[in-house]
Scaffold this motif. Structure first.
Motif, short mmCIF file in Angstrom:
data_model
loop_
_atom_site.label_atom_id
_atom_site.label_comp_id
_atom_site.label_asym_id
_atom_site.label_seq_id
_atom_site.Cartn_x
_atom_site.Cartn_y
_atom_site.Cartn_z
N ASP A 37 -3.49 1.42 2.59
CA ASP A 37 -2.43 0.63 3.24
C ASP A 37 -2.94 -0.05 4.51
N THR A 38 -3.98 0.51 5.11
CA THR A 38 -4.52 -0.04 6.36
C THR A 38 -5.41 -1.27 6.14
N ASP A 40 -6.55 -5.02 5.52
CA ASP A 40 -5.94 -6.24 6.05
C ASP A 40 -5.57 -7.17 4.88
#
Length: 245
Positions: A37-38, A40
Motif C-alpha cells: 500500500d505504501t 507510490d
C-alpha cells in the motif's frame, strides 16, 4: 441577455475525468506484483499515462491501429513504467498486468459531483457530451459500467476508434463541431491529459478546463484557459462563464 448566447457546448473526457483511472491500475499492480500500500501508485499512474500516450504516438495509433501494435503498446507501457521504479518485469508479467488491468477497468464509479454537474448543465439548456480516445467496444463497456448512456445523449458521445481521429488531433474536435453544428470558440472541453486534452483542445480553438486533480506539470507551451482540481471548481468556472456571456 439573449438566452441563445448563454447556451454553451460542453464536452468531457472519460478516462481519469469522469472516473478515477488510478483504481484499476492500482489493483492490477497489487494483484500481479504484490506491491504494498505504501508504493507510490500516483506516480506510477503518471508514468503509465505518459508512456501510454508516448508509445501511441510512436506506433501511430491515432486512427485505426493494427491489433498487434496496440498489444505491443499495452505491454511495453507496463515495462517502462516499472523501470521508473527499478522493477524489471519477469517474462509474461507485462501481459498479465494488462489482462488484470483490463478486467478491472469495468469496476469503476464516477467522481463525486460530476453527474450532478452534467444534470445541472443539461437542465440549463447546454449541450453536454463526451469525447474519448480508445477502441469503440472497449470504451462503450466503460460507459455502460458508469451508466453514462442513461445520462448523455448517445449522439453526443464521440469515440476516436469509431471516428478515425484521436486526441490530440484537432480533426477529432473539428469532427465534433461539424456533427453538432457548433463553433469551436463556443465549446468547452474538460479533461485531465495535458498532451491529449489541453494541447488538443487549444490547437482546435476550443476553451479547455484542465482537470488537473493529480497536480501534474505542463508538458508544452500550450495555455489552458482554466485549471481545476475538483468538480466544485469546474462548476464554479462554468457558472462564471455562463454569467459572463
Amino acid at each position: 441577455m439573449d438566452q441563445m448566447n448563454c447556451v454553451k457546448t460542453i464536452f468531457f473526457d472519460v478516462d481519469d475525468t469522469l472516473y478515477d483511472h488510478l483504481q484499476p491500475l492500482r489493483g492490477a499492480l497489487q494483484e500481479v506484483l504484490g506491491l504494498p500500500d505504501t508504493f507510490d501508485y500516483a506516480m506510477a499512474y503518471h508514468h503509465f499515462r505518459y508512456y501510454s500516450d508516448w508509445l501511441s504516438a510512436q506506433e501511430d495509433l491515432s486512427a485505426v491501429p493494427e491489433p498487434d501494435a496496440v498489444e505491443r503498446m499495452r505491454s511495453r507501457r507496463f515495462e517502462l513504467t516499472m523501470e521508473e521504479f527499478g522493477i524489471a518485469l519477469q517474462f509474461g508479467q507485462a501481459q498479465e498486468l494488462q489482462r488484470t488491468y483490463l478486467s478491472r477497468q469495468f469496476e469503476i464509479t464516477p467522481f463525486q459531483g460530476v453527474y450532478d454537474l452534467i444534470r445541472r448543465l443539461q437542465a440549463e439548456g447546454h449541450m453536454v457530451g463526451l469525447i474519448t480516445n480508445g477502441e469503440g467496444p472497449h470504451q462503450r463497456r466503460k460507459l455502460e459500467a458508469l451508466d453514462v448512456f442513461s445520462l448523455v445523449d448517445e449522439q453526443l458521445i464521440f469515440i476516436s476508434g469509431e471516428i478515425g481521429y484521436a486526441k490530440p488531433d484537432s480533426r477529432l474536435f473539428e469532427h465534433v463541431n461539424k456533427q453538432t453544428r457548433t463553433a469551436a470558440d463556443h465549446c468547452y472541453y474538460i479533461g485531465d491529459s495535458w498532451r491529449n486534452d489541453v494541447a488538443g483542445a487549444v490547437d482546435a480553438g476550443w476553451n479547455i478546463i484542465w482537470f488537473n486533480h493529480r497536480e501534474a506539470s505542463p508538458e508544452s507551451d500550450h495555455q489552458p484557459h482554466f485549471t481545476a482540481q475538483n468538480y466544485a471548481e469546474i462548476s464554479r468556472i462554468l457558472t462564471f462563464e455562463h454569467a459572463r456571456s
